[in-house]
Design a protein around this motif. Structure first.
Motif, PDB file in Angstrom:
ATOM      1  N   CYS A 112       0.833  -1.211   0.000  1.00 10.71           N
ATOM      2  CA  CYS A 112       0.000   0.000   0.000  1.00 10.71           C
ATOM      3  C   CYS A 112       0.862   1.254   0.000  1.00 10.71           C
ATOM      4  O   CYS A 112       0.607   2.201  -0.748  1.00 10.71           O
ATOM      5  CB  CYS A 112      -0.910   0.009   1.220  1.00 10.71           C
ATOM      6  N   GLU A 167       4.635   5.745  -5.313  1.00  7.76           N
ATOM      7  CA  GLU A 167       4.626   5.808  -6.775  1.00  7.76           C
ATOM      8  C   GLU A 167       3.720   6.915  -7.291  1.00  7.76           C
ATOM      9  O   GLU A 167       3.904   7.409  -8.402  1.00  7.76           O
ATOM     10  CB  GLU A 167       4.188   4.462  -7.355  1.00  7.76           C
ATOM     11  N   LYS A 168       2.749   7.326  -6.481  1.00 11.47           N
ATOM     12  CA  LYS A 168       1.852   8.425  -6.859  1.00 11.47           C
ATOM     13  C   LYS A 168       2.397   9.785  -6.442  1.00 11.47           C
ATOM     14  O   LYS A 168       1.722  10.793  -6.605  1.00 11.47           O
ATOM     15  CB  LYS A 168       0.472   8.197  -6.260  1.00 11.47           C
ATOM     16  N   SER A 176       2.522   1.896  -3.343  1.00 18.40           N
ATOM     17  CA  SER A 176       1.580   2.503  -4.277  1.00 18.40           C
ATOM     18  C   SER A 176       1.477   4.010  -4.051  1.00 18.40           C
ATOM     19  O   SER A 176       1.426   4.793  -5.005  1.00 18.40           O
ATOM     20  CB  SER A 176       0.206   1.852  -4.124  1.00 18.40           C
TER      21      SER A 176
END
Length: 93
Positions: A37, A43-44, A40
């Motif tokens: 999580c 990466e954003k 992710s």
């Protein structure tokens, strides 16, 4: 390869929201690796995480579990003195 997810299909036994059992099946998808999580989110473009708790120590193992490097850390000693803690067993009310 490690198994990070578990999928479960079965009867819905969630009584938390409604206070009663609901009819019908339930699909549960559990993640046992929180680092996925957070990966992710990074990466954003999320650049900072603020984690605050009294139970995150030792921080090295916690950072490993989250699969993140924490270049800035603040870990303070316990604020409760040993003479302020009592441990025992109460055998009757």
């Amino acid at each position: 390869q490690p198994q990070f997810f578990v999928t479960r299909v079965g009867p819905d036994t969630d009584t938390f929201r409604s206070g009663r059992k609901k009819a019908g099946p339930s699909l549960s998808y559990w993640c046992f690796f929180p680092g996925l999580c957070l990966q992710s989110l990074t990466e954003k473009g999320v650049g900072s995480f603020l984690l605050a708790s009294g139970t995150l120590s030792p921080m090295d193992s916690f950072a490993h579990e989250l699969a993140l490097d924490f270049p800035v850390r603040l870990e303070n000693p316990h604020v409760i003195q040993s003479n302020q803690v009592w441990g025992g067993i109460v055998t009757c009310g």
